[in-house]
Design a protein around this motif. Sequence first.
Motif: not given
Length: 624
Positions: A305, A309, A341, A555, A557, A585
């Motif tokens: 996560a 990103p 997040m 983060s 999704r 994530s």
Amino acid sequence: MGRKYRNPLQNPAHYATPQLKTGPPVTYASAQRTLQNYDYVIVGAGAAGCVLASKLSEDKNTSVLLLEAGGDHRNVLESQIPLMFTKMYHTEHDWDYNTVEQPALSSRKLFWPRGRILGGSTSLNAMMYHHCSKSDFEEWKNVHGCEGWGYDDLAPYLRRMEKFTPNTSRPAIETSNRGTTGQWLTGYSWLSEITEEGFLPACHDAGIPPNADINTKDGSMGVTRFQTFIDQKGQRSSMATAFLPSDVLNRPNLYVGIHAQVTRILFDTLTTKSPTTIGVEFKTSRDGEAFQVHARREVILSGGAVNTPQLLLLSGIGPREELESLGVPVVQDNRAVGKNMKDHLCPTPVIVKADPAKTLDYLGNTAKAIPALLRWKLLGSGPLTSNAGEAAAFIRSTDYSFPAAESTPEDTTSGPASPDLEIIGVPLAFIHHAEEPVPDGSSVFSIAACHLRPLSHGTISLKSRDAFEHPIIDPRYLSDPDDNDRKVLLAGLRVCLRIMRSPAFKKFLQPVPENDDPSSYWWPYSSSNIEKISDDDLIRFMKEKAFTLYHPVGSARMGPNPGNSVVDLQCKVHGVKGLRVMDASIFPEQISGHPTAPIGALAYKLSEMIKEGRSGDTPLSAHL
């Protein structure tokens, strides 16, 4: 191609070719054909990456390269011994992240340990084995539009991954609910006497019913002895030990590159209508030479996560204005990258001063720990096989009322049988990830409340274009406008106080004066009548002591709408060919528990989706 587990620093050409000189863009895209190439390049050997590499390489005609920024897990003793996991924090095996200052928590920066080692955080953190609530995944499907990712879709993979070993000294559970043929070894590990005879009965005294098996369709509600991924030899069964054993690593079509930090994803943006993923670039050190590899079919990001990103942003996929402000060329404008997040926050552990003979704090003394270490090495048993979080109660904050509480929380759970609080029992001092000692050096039992369903959400963003510089992590704890997160945590703290004062704990505590002197307990609970403690007193202490249980998700999704999600229902990045994401994530929403098992099941399911769709795939190299 040589042997696996070769360090790219020793022989980078084993996995890649040196970075090609860039000329005219079309020439550069055409030149990618000369790169060292594999069918799939997986970035990150954490929970998801290990499963994907193992399952995709089962096809002998498919080549897989797994790249990991960290090192080998196999000779790291602190990873093998369950109770020593915190000894890896702030080492080479930890990304050693910190959040930015959190205004709601006295402007403190919170430490986020993340695994930088084969197995990722499954090789670094505690070993809770938890499926979470059925309604969590039904919410993904019914509320967030993620058809195909509901509980019934994932449950078969949770079973197929697992090899559960019953323990005759624990209450019998229905073995039909457990997997018995998988690679991931689960069961019951060490349970301290104070947990067994103190914490569990104390939860019953507080009105929390028992739940022998929290890993069924009936969910987590109740108090339970935690199932763990600790094997019968008393060692951690990480996703690396489970899915990348020696026979898998010896497959001629699987290549594992360690100490290889991916710095950007490579795209062809000129010869195809949509950006097409070509491969990735990686380095073995910040100042080292850049190397590149080519993915004939797909690149799959499994960095977690934080890292996923960050890599998307570094590669030009993210909010246009954010990328342009740092001079990153925009490949695909996506406003959801690094957003949405959510994390699990714990307000502070309630600390009970206990009989030193009943807790595990003595293991912090090297001389006193030697017998336990010998027992572990010779027999694979003893207190070092404790998971620290030995038991837990899953409850709903709305089920409780407190005379001194000034407000009550609203229901933010995923369903009527799903919790929003986890009360964890730990037979040692666990303050700030076990880094802060108890002020007077006492032996203690820690009772920690964890908020499972927060409304507050934060961001991952770039600090610079340097891939080796940590991104900006801002979870924005307790920032929800209605202040519901704080109300839930206050309820959790008050439940902890009730458990603490249970008669079941009395025989495990240091001698208590006849007047039940509150000095027998650790601050902040200066009143022996816990029901009279004000919200303000609890909030003040929470601001100073709250910590994360490090379960960041969402983060990048998943969702059907490119306007508010990063990947589609096949985990493909919206608007980009040949690029998928599979790790925490992609969670559409935070789940009510520990994410390791769900991540593994998601990856297992995706591997089968990829295999099923492979016959109709057109290799990416055909686009060049």
